[in-house]
Design a protein around this motif. Structure first.
Motif: not given
Length: 311
Positions: A238-239, A246, A218, A242-243, A235-236, A221, A271, A23-24
């Motif tokens: 928030k990101d 998930e 990430w 969220a990751t 990444p923020s 990306k 993380y 997804k990243w």
């Protein structure tokens, strides 16, 4: 376009982490190492490592040291999957002691025999992940064998097996290869800058990211952005949150709540890297066995870093 993949890592590249990395932006991913002996014996633990049919571009990586065993397992698996990879680079002692993984590079004649047999058995895409050599740089000879035996792609960790993960990956040593087949460089790629330098020094067509992706999916990306535009962003909060959530939810589906709480611990350093109070948080998180309590602790930790985080 340069392809960027997630390297196989025992204990890390399970379905949950493969999904998050895809997804990243990971173009392809590998399964954890699948023992051909365990697979042929019907070991449930081994079978559980295999990808789901609906997963995307994933290579099933096999390891072993017996030609017939490797060939038979590869044949069966190639009827179910579109990509089989042979591990000829793992430096873990319990693997090489049995002549598997990087142990295959001790005898290049035997190595050729195995590659030839597996190539004949595999009707789908067949690749090999390897190293520069056993205890010295034999990469030219190893590469020649792989090309002559019809391997479709090659992934090279730029260290010898004996080196393990010590010293620095010698990306430049791959520059002498003629790249007759798609060739990917691996080893010490922890940042987008590392990726660009590795490509330039090795002359390879693609990159394989291993430890640099643990808890930092990430990076795929970021590497893509850096190669294409010369810049990238972090990444923020928030990101990241969220990751991480998930990732935990995917682990719950795969391993249950207790298993997820234990499994996610090995990713928390990545993380939370660079965040204030991260070490104290990780020390506390390691003691939490209830997944709901752990998710709550994670949420509180990130909320302290930003006033506004929404799901």
């Amino acid at each position: 376009m340069v392809k960027i993949g997630l390297a196989p890592m025992a204990g890390y590249t399970d379905r949950a982490f493969r999904t998050v990395c895809s997804k990243w932006g990971a173009d392809f991913v590998f399964s954890e190492m699948v023992s051909t002996k365990g697979f042929l014996m019907g070991s449930l633990k081994t079978v559980d490592l295999l990808p789901f049919p609906e997963e995307g571009n994933v290579a099933v990586q096999i390891f072993g040291n017996e030609t017939e065993e490797l060939s038979k397992a590869a044949e069966i698996l190639s009827e179910r999957y579109s990509w089989i990879d042979l591990n000829a680079g793992c430096p873990v002692k319990k693997v090489v002691r049995k002549g598997a993984g990087g142990g295959l590079l001790r005898d290049l004649a035997k190595f050729r025999e195995i590659v030839r047999a597996v190539r004949k058995s595999v009707k789908c895409k067949f690749s090999v992940k390897t190293r520069l050599g056993w205890n010295k740089n034999d990469v030219v000879e190893i590469y020649r064998i792989l090309v002559e035996e019809g391997v479709d792609e090659v992934f090279i960790h730029a260290r010898t097996v004996v080196q393990g993960f010590s010293g620095k990956a010698n990306w430049k040593s791959l520059s002498v290869l003629d790249k007759k087949i798609p060739t990917f460089v691996s080893g010490d790629i922890f940042t987008p800058e590392n990726a660009k330098e590795a490509l330039e020094e090795s002359g390879c067509q693609g990159i394989l990211v291993a430890r640099g992706a643990i808890g930092r999916p990430w990076i795929f990306k970021q590497i893509r952005d850096f190669l294409q535009h010369g810049t990238y962003s972090e990444p923020s909060l928030k990101d990241i949150l969220a990751t991480l959530n998930e990732h935990i939810d995917l682990l719950i589906k795969e391993k249950g709540e207790r298993g997820a709480a234990k499994e996610i611990r090995k990713f928390l350093a990545g993380y939370t890297k660079g965040l204030e109070g991260a070490r104290r948080f990780r020390d506390e998180a390691m003691k939490i066995e209830d997944i709901c309590n752990l998710k709550q602790a994670i949420y509180k930790f990130f909320v302290r870093k930003a006033e506004k985080i929404s799901f």
